[in-house]
Design an enzyme around this catalytic site. Structure first.
Site, mmCIF file in Angstrom:
data_model
loop_
_atom_site.group_PDB
_atom_site.id
_atom_site.type_symbol
_atom_site.label_atom_id
_atom_site.label_comp_id
_atom_site.label_asym_id
_atom_site.label_seq_id
_atom_site.Cartn_x
_atom_site.Cartn_y
_atom_site.Cartn_z
ATOM 1 N N LYS A 1 -2.926 14.769 -11.135
ATOM 2 C CA LYS A 1 -1.916 14.489 -12.165
ATOM 3 C C LYS A 1 -1.134 15.760 -12.522
ATOM 4 O O LYS A 1 0.074 15.701 -12.792
ATOM 5 C CB LYS A 1 -2.578 13.910 -13.417
ATOM 6 C CG LYS A 1 -3.001 12.445 -13.252
ATOM 7 C CD LYS A 1 -1.794 11.511 -13.241
ATOM 8 C CE LYS A 1 -2.200 10.038 -13.248
ATOM 9 N NZ LYS A 1 -1.036 9.142 -13.179
ATOM 10 N N ASP B 1 0.870 -1.176 0.000
ATOM 11 C CA ASP B 1 0.000 0.000 0.000
ATOM 12 C C ASP B 1 0.906 1.225 0.000
ATOM 13 O O ASP B 1 1.495 1.577 1.024
ATOM 14 C CB ASP B 1 -0.894 -0.028 1.242
ATOM 15 C CG ASP B 1 -1.758 1.226 1.333
ATOM 16 O OD1 ASP B 1 -1.659 2.093 0.420
ATOM 17 O OD2 ASP B 1 -2.516 1.347 2.306
ATOM 18 N N SER C 1 -0.852 12.031 -17.724
ATOM 19 C CA SER C 1 -2.157 11.856 -18.358
ATOM 20 C C SER C 1 -2.388 12.997 -19.334
ATOM 21 O O SER C 1 -1.866 14.108 -19.145
ATOM 22 C CB SER C 1 -3.248 11.882 -17.286
ATOM 23 O OG SER C 1 -4.509 12.051 -17.907
ATOM 24 N N TYR D 1 -8.912 13.988 -10.274
ATOM 25 C CA TYR D 1 -7.905 13.266 -11.057
ATOM 26 C C TYR D 1 -6.991 14.238 -11.797
ATOM 27 O O TYR D 1 -5.770 14.153 -11.730
ATOM 28 C CB TYR D 1 -8.609 12.330 -12.043
ATOM 29 C CG TYR D 1 -7.655 11.563 -12.931
ATOM 30 C CD1 TYR D 1 -6.986 10.445 -12.445
ATOM 31 C CD2 TYR D 1 -7.418 11.954 -14.254
ATOM 32 C CE1 TYR D 1 -6.100 9.743 -13.250
ATOM 33 C CE2 TYR D 1 -6.532 11.258 -15.070
ATOM 34 C CZ TYR D 1 -5.882 10.151 -14.558
ATOM 35 O OH TYR D 1 -5.005 9.450 -15.359
#
Ligand code: ZN
Length: 657
Positions: free
Chosen positions: A558, A460, A541, A554
Site C-alpha cells: 500500500k 483477473d 490504508s 500489505y
C-alpha cells in the site's frame, strides 16, 4: 403480427380502466408497434362528479408513461365535453393547448395528458389505440407511400396527410374523419407518423390494430420487402478503445457536456454501416416525429464530428432565423454514428439515453432497409423534421429539466467492485449520475445490477490481457473513461517478517501493486481524453502512514502504491489528470469481517464489539459507504484543484495524527 390477447386474463378485469391498462400493455410489449414512451391509448368512461352528476371523462395516456409498464395512475382523466369543444376552436398554440388540458383534469396529481389527447377526444369510439408501427411507417415512408397505404387499406382507414402533432393535427383529423369515415372504417393512418385503431371494447380496438398492422406486414412480404437479407459484414475492428475515447471527446465537445457513447457491432448494425449506398439511404431523416427528439435528424457517417456539426449549424441557421428570440438551445451533436469499422455508435447524455437511441435506430434500420427494398426510403422534408426537433413543448421541457447529475455523461471504472468499499463506490458514483464499469474476480459482479448504466466484468487484474479486455468492454459500452477507482486488493493473514515467505510477499505485491501499475498505464490514454479531465482515486490504508506489526507485505504494497500515485500526480498533471488517495481504517461492514472475527478481535483488546468498532479519536464507526462517498466527491468539483492529496477516513487515529 402476433395477437397477444388472452381472454382468460381479460375476464378478471371488470372495470374499463383496468381493461384499458391491459390492452395498452399488450401494445407496449410489442416493440415493432411502439418504443419508449411512444404511442398512446385512451378510454372514455362515465363517472359521477362531486355533485353526483354523470360526467364523461377521457382517460388518455399521461406523458412520461411507457405503454408496456403503464398503470391506472398513468392515465390522465380529462373532462371530455370541454376537450371536444377545444377541437372546434380555429387555433390554439401548443403551450395554450397543454394549459387547457392540464387545467381540465379531474385529478390534480395525474400526469400531464399526451399532446395527442384532443385527437383521442374527437374519435367517437370508447377505446382508441395509437402506435407508430414499423410496418406502417415502412410503407408510408417509401416512394409512393400514400398510394401504397391506400392500396393496402382501401376504405378501412381514413388517411391523414402529415402534419406536426398538436392542435392543428387534431383539427385536421376531426375534419377528415367526419367527411371520409364510412361503415367499414376501423382505423386512421397518419402518413409519416403512425396509425390509430378504435372500437367499442378494448379487445375490438386492440385486434383491429393487430389486423391493420398485419395487412401492412403482409403487403411488405408480398413485395419481397419484409425479410430482406443483408450481406455478411466484414468483422468489426478490435482494439479501438483509444479511437472510441477520442470520438467521445469530440462528440462531448460538440454537445457541450460529457456524453456516453455505446458501440453496437451486431451483424445487422455492421452490415448497415458497411452498405455501399449508406450515404443515400441513411441521410433522409427519422421515420416518425416521435423518434426525432431522441435520435436528432441524421446519423453521422464516419467520425468527423466537426464537419457534421458545421453542416448541422448551416441547416439550423437556414431553418431557424428566430433561434435567439425563441431561446432555442442549439445542439449540433449527432446521436448516431455509423462507421464501417466501429459499426453503430449511439450517443446520449446518459447511458439510458444512449440505449434508447440504440433501440429506436435498430427499428429505423429495419424500416430503411425494407423501404429501400420496396423502391426507396423517403422521410419527411427537413423543415418538418426540424419543427419537431425544436418543438416549443420539447424546448420547454429542456429548460425545465434542471441541473444534470454531478457525473452525468461520465464513465467510472471501479476495481474490486463486487463487495465492500468497491461496491459502495459503484453505488456512490451511480447515484451521482455516472455510468460505471465494475471489475472483480468474483463472477457475481456480472449480474450485480441490471441497469443500462452499469457494466459488470469478471476480471483477473493481474493478467495484462484481461485488463485489456476489460478496457475494451468498458469503452465499447460507454465510449471512454473519466474516473478510475483503484480499490481491489488483498489483506493476507498476519505474518511477521521472520517467517514471511517470498512467494507470499510476491503474491501480495502482484495484486496490490503490480496490477495497479498495469491498470494505470493502460488507462492513461483514456483518462487523457476525458472531456472534463481524468480523475483517479486510490483506496489506500491507514497502514501507509501507520503500519502495523505482522502486516509487512500489505503495508509495503500500500505504501508503494501510495508512492506510485504521487509520481503519477506529477507525471499526469499536464494531461489534466488528478489523482488523490484516501486512507480508511477499521471498516468492518465489508464482508471480510464476520461477526465471530469481530468478537474475537474485540476480546483481544478487552473491548465490546461496539467499543472496538468505534475505537478511534472521534469514537465513531467508519462504514464502506463513508469511504465511498469521499471517493466519489474526490472525483467531483470539490476536489477540482487538488491532486496528490492523502485524506484519512478513519475517525481519527492517534498514530496518524
Ligand atoms: Zn403519435
Amino acid at each position: 403480427m402476433n395477437n397477444l390477447w388472452s381472454e382468460e386474463e381479460f375476464r378478471q378485469l371488470t372495470d374499463e380502466l383496468s381493461q384499458r391498462v391491459y390492452s395498452s400493455r399488450l401494445l407496449g410489449h410489442d416493440k415493432s408497434l411502439v418504443l419508449h414512451g411512444g404511442g398512446n391509448t385512451s378510454v372514455k368512461i362515465i363517472e359521477k362528479n362531486a355533485f353526483g352528476e354523470d360526467e364523461e371523462l377521457l382517460y388518455v395516456k399521461g406523458s412520461g408513461w411507457d405503454l408496456e409498464k403503464i398503470e391506472e395512475g398513468g392515465f390522465s382523466p380529462l373532462r371530455l365535453d370541454y376537450v371536444r369543444r377545444l377541437a372546434q376552436l380555429p387555433s390554439l398554440s401548443d403551450p395554450q393547448m397543454v394549459n387547457e388540458l392540464v387545467t381540465h383534469m379531474t385529478r390534480a396529481t395525474a400526469p400531464a395528458p399526451s399532446v395527442e389527447a384532443i385527437l383521442h377526444a374527437i374519435l367517437p369510439y370508447k377505446f382508441v389505440d395509437h402506435t407508430h408501427a414499423d410496418a406502417v411507417l415502412t410503407v408510408s415512408n417509401s416512394i409512393d407511400g400514400e398510394t401504397r397505404v391506400r392500396e393496402i387499406y382501401g376504405d378501412r382507414v381514413v388517411v391523414i396527410p402529415y402534419m406536426m402533432p398538436g392542435f392543428d393535427l387534431a383539427r385536421l383529423c376531426a375534419e377528415r374523419f367526419s367527411t371520409e369515415a364510412g361503415p367499414n372504417t376501423i382505423g386512421m393512418v397518419l402518413l409519416n407518423h403512425g396509425i390509430f385503431s378504435f372500437g367499442a371494447t378494448a379487445r375490438e380496438s386492440y385486434e383491429r390494430m393487430i389486423f391493420l398492422v398485419g395487412l401492412a406486414e403482409d403487403y411488405l412480404q408480398r413485395q419481397g420487402a419484409w425479410n430482406v437479407p443483408n450481406h455478411a459484414p466484414r468483422p468489426a475492428k478490435a482494439g479501438t478503445r483509444v479511437e472510441l475515447a477520442q470520438l467521445r471527446k469530440n462528440l462531448s465537445e460538440t454537445m457541450g457536456a460529457p456524453a456516453v457513447v455505446a458501440r453496437h457491432t451486431g451483424e445487422r448494425c455492421l452490415a448497415f454501416a458497411q452498405r455501399e449506398d449508406l450515404a443515400a439511404i441513411s441521410q433522409q431523416g427519422p421515420a416518425t416525429p416521435d423518434h426525432v427528439i431522441r435520435t436528432k435528424r441524421l446519423p453521422m457517417l464516419g467520425r468527423d464530428v466537426h464537419a457534421y456539426a458545421a453542416a448541422y449549424r448551416r441547416y439550423f441557421d437556414e431553418l431557424e432565423p428566430m433561434a435567439k428570440e425563441r431561446k432555442i438551445m442549439l445542439d449540433p451533436a449527432p446521436r448516431i454514428v455509423l462507421d464501417p469499422e466501429l459499426g453503430m455508435c449511439t450517443v446520449g447524455r446518459t447511458a439510458k439515453d444512449a440505449a434508447i437511441v440504440a433501440e429506436i435506430f435498430n427499428h429505423t434500420i429495419d424500416i430503411i432497409v425494407r423501404a429501400t427494398a420496396l423502391g426507396g426510403y423517403r422521410a419527411l422534408p427537413a423543415k418538418d423534421i426540424f419543427d419537431v426537433e425544436y418543438w416549443d413543448l420539447e424546448q420547454a421541457k429542456l429548460r425545465k429539466s434542471g441541473k444534470p447529475a454531478m457525473f452525468a455523461g461520465e464513465v467510472a471504472l471501479v476495481t474490486g467492485a463486487a463487495s465492500g468499499i468497491g461496491k459502495a463506490c459503484v453505488e456512490a458514483l451511480l447515484s451521482r449520475g455516472a455510468a460505471v464499469a465494475g471489475a472483480d474476480l468474483n463472477p457475481n459482479i456480472e449480474t450485480l445490477y441490471n441497469r443500462p448504466d452499469f457494466l459488470g466484468v469478471q476480471c483477473d487484474l493481474t493478467s495484462g490481457e484481461a485488463v485489456g479486455r476489460l478496457l475494451e468492454r468498458t469503452t465499447d459500452t460507454f465510449g471512454g473513461l473519466d474516473m478510475l477507482v483503484l480499490n481491489a486488493g488483498i489483506f493476507p493473514g498476519g505474518c511477521r517478517i521472520d517467517s514471511l515467505q517470498a512467494d507470499e510477499w510476491q503474491r501480495v505485491m502482484r495484486i496490490n501493486l503490480d496490477a495497479n501499475l498495469v491498470l494505470m498505464r493502460e488507462c492513461h490514454p483514456l483518462l487523457k481524453l476525458a472531456p472534463r479531465g481524468g480523475r483517479v482515486v486510490v483506496i489506500g490504508s491507514k497502514n501507509v502512514p501507520a503500519p502495523g506489526p505482522g502486516a509487512a507485505a500489505y503495508s509495503v504494497s500500500k505504501a508503494a502504491l501510495n508512492q506510485l500515485a504521487r509520481v503519477a500526480a506529477l507525471e499526469w498533471g499536464g494531461d489534466g489528470i488528478r489523482i488523490n488517495s484516501l486512507h480508511p481504517n477499521a471498516v468492518f461492514d465489508t464482508g471480510i469481517w464476520t461477526g465471530e472475527m469481530l468478537a474475537s478481535r474485540a476480546r483481544h483488546y478487552g473491548l465490546t464489539v461496539e467499543e472496538y468498532k468505534k475505537n478511534n479519536v472521534l469514537r465513531t464507526e467508519v462504514t464502506s459507504s463513508d469511504v465511498a462517498e469521499l471517493a466519489a466527491e474526490m472525483c467531483g468539483p470539490l476536489f477540482a484543484k487538488t491532486t496528490a492529496a492523502q485524506v484519512p477516513v478513519d475517525g481519527g487515529n492517534d498514530r496518524v495524527i
